[in-house]
Motif scaffolding. Structure first.
Motif, mmCIF file in Angstrom:
data_model
loop_
_atom_site.group_PDB
_atom_site.id
_atom_site.type_symbol
_atom_site.label_atom_id
_atom_site.label_comp_id
_atom_site.label_asym_id
_atom_site.label_seq_id
_atom_site.Cartn_x
_atom_site.Cartn_y
_atom_site.Cartn_z
ATOM 1 N N PRO A 163 0.814 -1.227 0.000
ATOM 2 C CA PRO A 163 0.000 0.000 0.000
ATOM 3 C C PRO A 163 0.843 1.270 0.000
ATOM 4 N N GLN A 164 2.070 1.188 0.569
ATOM 5 C CA GLN A 164 2.913 2.387 0.615
ATOM 6 C C GLN A 164 3.316 2.849 -0.775
ATOM 7 N N SER A 165 3.318 1.943 -1.764
ATOM 8 C CA SER A 165 3.599 2.372 -3.144
ATOM 9 C C SER A 165 2.374 2.103 -4.030
ATOM 10 N N LEU A 166 1.201 2.222 -3.421
ATOM 11 C CA LEU A 166 -0.073 2.041 -4.137
ATOM 12 C C LEU A 166 -0.096 0.715 -4.907
ATOM 13 N N GLU A 182 -7.451 1.514 0.743
ATOM 14 C CA GLU A 182 -8.670 1.987 0.077
ATOM 15 C C GLU A 182 -8.339 2.828 -1.138
ATOM 16 N N LYS A 183 -7.043 3.004 -1.403
ATOM 17 C CA LYS A 183 -6.678 3.970 -2.443
ATOM 18 C C LYS A 183 -6.403 3.335 -3.789
ATOM 19 N N ALA A 184 -5.826 2.143 -3.779
ATOM 20 C CA ALA A 184 -5.375 1.592 -5.063
ATOM 21 C C ALA A 184 -5.568 0.087 -5.154
ATOM 22 N N ALA A 198 -3.890 -1.204 -8.059
ATOM 23 C CA ALA A 198 -2.461 -1.142 -8.377
ATOM 24 C C ALA A 198 -2.238 0.072 -9.277
ATOM 25 N N ALA A 199 -1.263 0.918 -8.889
ATOM 26 C CA ALA A 199 -0.999 2.156 -9.645
ATOM 27 C C ALA A 199 -0.011 1.915 -10.772
ATOM 28 N N GLY A 200 0.164 0.653 -11.173
ATOM 29 C CA GLY A 200 0.974 0.384 -12.357
ATOM 30 C C GLY A 200 2.194 -0.445 -12.082
ATOM 31 N N ALA A 201 2.937 -0.713 -13.147
ATOM 32 C CA ALA A 201 4.238 -1.356 -12.983
ATOM 33 C C ALA A 201 5.089 -0.434 -12.114
ATOM 34 N N ASP A 202 6.092 -1.006 -11.457
ATOM 35 C CA ASP A 202 6.887 -0.229 -10.499
ATOM 36 C C ASP A 202 7.846 0.692 -11.249
ATOM 37 N N ILE A 203 7.503 1.974 -11.255
ATOM 38 C CA ILE A 203 8.283 2.954 -12.030
ATOM 39 C C ILE A 203 9.706 3.062 -11.470
ATOM 40 N N LYS A 204 9.815 2.940 -10.141
ATOM 41 C CA LYS A 204 11.147 3.080 -9.528
ATOM 42 C C LYS A 204 12.061 1.924 -9.957
ATOM 43 N N GLU A 205 11.470 0.759 -10.171
ATOM 44 C CA GLU A 205 12.265 -0.391 -10.620
ATOM 45 C C GLU A 205 12.647 -0.251 -12.095
ATOM 46 N N GLY A 226 -2.137 1.984 -15.651
ATOM 47 C CA GLY A 226 -1.049 1.308 -16.355
ATOM 48 C C GLY A 226 -1.162 -0.195 -16.165
ATOM 49 N N GLY A 227 -0.087 -0.789 -15.636
ATOM 50 C CA GLY A 227 -0.094 -2.237 -15.397
ATOM 51 C C GLY A 227 -1.209 -2.665 -14.454
ATOM 52 N N GLY A 228 -1.691 -1.754 -13.608
ATOM 53 C CA GLY A 228 -2.789 -2.082 -12.695
ATOM 54 C C GLY A 228 -4.090 -2.284 -13.467
ATOM 55 N N CYS A 229 -4.331 -1.411 -14.430
ATOM 56 C CA CYS A 229 -5.507 -1.553 -15.300
ATOM 57 C C CYS A 229 -5.343 -2.816 -16.150
ATOM 58 N N GLU A 230 -4.122 -3.026 -16.619
ATOM 59 C CA GLU A 230 -3.856 -4.193 -17.474
ATOM 60 C C GLU A 230 -4.011 -5.497 -16.690
ATOM 61 N N LEU A 231 -3.567 -5.486 -15.431
ATOM 62 C CA LEU A 231 -3.742 -6.676 -14.587
ATOM 63 C C LEU A 231 -5.227 -6.940 -14.349
ATOM 64 N N PRO A 259 -1.758 5.668 -18.264
ATOM 65 C CA PRO A 259 -1.006 6.930 -18.317
ATOM 66 C C PRO A 259 0.446 6.789 -18.766
ATOM 67 N N GLU A 260 0.806 5.636 -19.328
ATOM 68 C CA GLU A 260 2.221 5.392 -19.653
ATOM 69 C C GLU A 260 2.806 6.462 -20.556
ATOM 70 N N ILE A 261 1.965 7.047 -21.420
ATOM 71 C CA ILE A 261 2.482 8.057 -22.359
ATOM 72 C C ILE A 261 3.164 9.200 -21.606
ATOM 73 N N PRO A 285 1.556 1.359 -23.019
ATOM 74 C CA PRO A 285 1.201 0.139 -22.294
ATOM 75 C C PRO A 285 2.106 -1.025 -22.705
ATOM 76 N N GLY A 286 2.400 -1.914 -21.733
ATOM 77 C CA GLY A 286 3.278 -3.038 -22.058
ATOM 78 C C GLY A 286 2.755 -4.373 -21.578
ATOM 79 N N MET A 287 1.606 -4.338 -20.895
ATOM 80 C CA MET A 287 1.027 -5.589 -20.371
ATOM 81 C C MET A 287 -0.364 -5.815 -20.940
HETATM 82 N N1 CAA Z 1 5.497 2.734 -9.281
HETATM 83 C C1 CAA Z 1 6.234 2.981 -8.165
HETATM 84 N N2 CAA Z 1 5.776 3.743 -7.151
HETATM 85 C C2 CAA Z 1 4.550 4.265 -7.265
HETATM 86 C C3 CAA Z 1 3.747 4.066 -8.394
HETATM 87 C C4 CAA Z 1 4.268 3.239 -9.441
HETATM 88 N N3 CAA Z 1 3.550 2.957 -10.535
HETATM 89 N N4 CAA Z 1 2.589 4.748 -8.230
HETATM 90 C C5 CAA Z 1 2.661 5.346 -7.023
HETATM 91 N N5 CAA Z 1 3.856 5.072 -6.440
HETATM 92 C C6 CAA Z 1 4.339 5.532 -5.142
HETATM 93 C C7 CAA Z 1 4.704 7.011 -5.177
HETATM 94 O O1 CAA Z 1 5.990 7.198 -5.711
HETATM 95 C C8 CAA Z 1 4.619 7.358 -3.705
HETATM 96 O O2 CAA Z 1 5.775 6.882 -3.074
HETATM 97 P P1 CAA Z 1 6.602 7.835 -2.064
HETATM 98 O O3 CAA Z 1 5.646 8.050 -0.913
HETATM 99 O O4 CAA Z 1 7.800 7.022 -1.713
HETATM 100 O O5 CAA Z 1 6.883 9.092 -2.788
HETATM 101 C C9 CAA Z 1 3.451 6.495 -3.229
HETATM 102 O O6 CAA Z 1 3.309 5.459 -4.177
HETATM 103 C C10 CAA Z 1 2.135 7.252 -3.136
HETATM 104 O O7 CAA Z 1 1.900 7.842 -4.421
HETATM 105 P P2 CAA Z 1 1.617 9.411 -4.628
HETATM 106 O O8 CAA Z 1 2.253 10.206 -3.566
HETATM 107 O O9 CAA Z 1 1.979 9.740 -6.035
HETATM 108 O O10 CAA Z 1 0.030 9.433 -4.426
HETATM 109 P P3 CAA Z 1 -1.002 10.481 -5.031
HETATM 110 O O11 CAA Z 1 -2.293 10.229 -4.348
HETATM 111 O O12 CAA Z 1 -0.443 11.857 -4.997
HETATM 112 O O13 CAA Z 1 -1.143 10.073 -6.591
HETATM 113 C C11 CAA Z 1 -1.396 8.535 -8.420
HETATM 114 C C12 CAA Z 1 -1.720 8.846 -6.941
HETATM 115 C C13 CAA Z 1 -2.154 9.519 -9.315
HETATM 116 C C14 CAA Z 1 -1.886 7.118 -8.694
HETATM 117 C C15 CAA Z 1 0.125 8.670 -8.664
HETATM 118 O O14 CAA Z 1 0.806 7.907 -7.678
HETATM 119 C C16 CAA Z 1 0.577 8.178 -10.009
HETATM 120 O O15 CAA Z 1 0.380 8.878 -10.987
HETATM 121 N N6 CAA Z 1 1.225 6.986 -10.083
HETATM 122 C C17 CAA Z 1 1.809 6.464 -11.286
HETATM 123 C C18 CAA Z 1 0.751 5.959 -12.239
HETATM 124 C C19 CAA Z 1 1.416 5.474 -13.528
HETATM 125 O O16 CAA Z 1 2.023 6.223 -14.245
HETATM 126 N N7 CAA Z 1 1.266 4.173 -13.820
HETATM 127 C C20 CAA Z 1 1.831 3.556 -14.984
HETATM 128 C C21 CAA Z 1 3.145 2.930 -14.641
HETATM 129 S S1 CAA Z 1 4.014 2.344 -16.079
HETATM 130 C C22 CAA Z 1 3.286 0.863 -16.444
HETATM 131 O O17 CAA Z 1 2.406 0.410 -15.761
HETATM 132 C C23 CAA Z 1 3.818 0.196 -17.678
HETATM 133 C C24 CAA Z 1 2.962 -0.894 -18.194
HETATM 134 O O18 CAA Z 1 2.211 -0.740 -19.107
HETATM 135 C C25 CAA Z 1 3.013 -2.208 -17.620
#
Ligand code: CAA
Length: 261
Positions: free
Chosen positions: A23-26, A60-62, A64-71, A111-116, A134-136, A142-144
């Protein structure tokens, strides 16, 4: 049950519940999440006592907010290509999981969360759910499966708009567009998903798998091929003990007792 680092699993009667638990990284989908999900889905598929599964996200927030961008941020392109990054999601969670499963989407599915979520047999969403590709905005795409499954689910115009603008779709729009089967208040989400999963788990198990296989075939085949495939599978089911039991139970006005054969 095995202990995982990034997901939780539990068996509730015949229903397996798998919860993404970062939950800490959604609930971002890291490589570890993928490996653990593959293992949890394989365990679900292999366990004869388990007849439906529900996948959800913790908090209650997510979902999955997608593939791990930090990774992914520092990963070289050659690694993505050489590892055929993201290929194992479809092979394990969609193709190898022949039993039904539901995505209970409880917030962001981006992103990957919608795809999953779209890999599930269907989606039940909470009213606060938000879907998007939102990958753009990250300079990618999108990749999944987002460009393919979203387009098949909601049509070209909406899918294209979502991929090109990265805008999110709320739960009401997602239901209207056919992306989700049903929308319910967040407080009721797991109860509704469990009730639906229990309904499916109470069905003849082989018929459930065949129904799933048939509907999925509609994505892969021409109409003629699909209709033939459907007829043949229907004909095969007529040879099962559960068919004999199901029809006898109907005529005798009682519930069927299923053997899964
Ligand atoms: N990867 C890694 N960390 C993520 C993440 C992700 N996809 N989404 C959220 N997090 C992390 C944030 O970095 C943050 O961590 P820290 O507290 O360490 O900074 C934590 O989760 C909470 O997120 P926010 O502070 O950003 O929360 P918010 O309420 O302000 O915003 C959000 C919520 C709109 C969902 C925003 O987090 C966001 O835009 N996330 C990324 C969404 C995204 O771009 N997803 C696509 C990823 S690429 C992909 O999925 C490729 C593919 O096709 C497979």
């Amino acid at each position: 049950m095995p202990q995982y680092e990034t997901i939780l699993t539990e068996q509730n009667g015949a229903v397996t519940v798998i919860t993404l638990n970062r939950p800490q990284s959604l609930n971002a989908l890291s490589s570890v999440v993928l490996e653990e999900l593959i293992s949890a889905f394989a365990a679900y598929q292999a366990d004869d006592s388990q007849l439906c599964a529900v996948l959800t996200g913790s908090g209650e927030k997510a979902f999955a907010a997608g593939a791990d961008i930090k990774e992914m941020a520092d990963k070289p392109a050659a690694d993505f290509y050489n590892q055929d990054f993201f290929s194992r999601w479809t092979s394990h969670l969609v193709k190898a999981t022949r039993k039904p499963w539901i995505a209970a989407v409880n917030g962001f599915a981006l992103g990957g969360g919608c795809e999953l979520a779209m890999m599930a047999d269907f989606i039940i969403a909470s009213e606060n759910a938000k879907f998007g590709q939102p990958e753009i905005k990250l300079g990618v795409a999108p990749g999944m499966g987002g460009s393919q499954r979203l387009t098949r689910a909601i049509g070209k115009s909406k899918a294209m708009e979502m991929c090109l603008t990265g805008r999110m779709m709320d739960a009401a729009e997602a239901e209207r567009s056919g992306l989700v089967a049903r929308t319910v208040p967040l407080a009721d989400l797991m109860a509704e998903a469990m009730k639906t999963a229990e309904t499916i788990a109470a069905m003849p198990p082989m018929a459930a798998m065949v129904n799933k296989e048939m509907v999925n075939a509609a994505y892969e085949m021409t109409l003629d091929q699909g209709l033939l495939h459907e007829r043949r599978l229907f004909q095969i089911l007529t040879a099962t003990e559960d068919k004999a039991e199901g029809m006898a139970a109907f005529i005798e006005k009682r519930d069927g007792k299923w053997k899964g054969r």
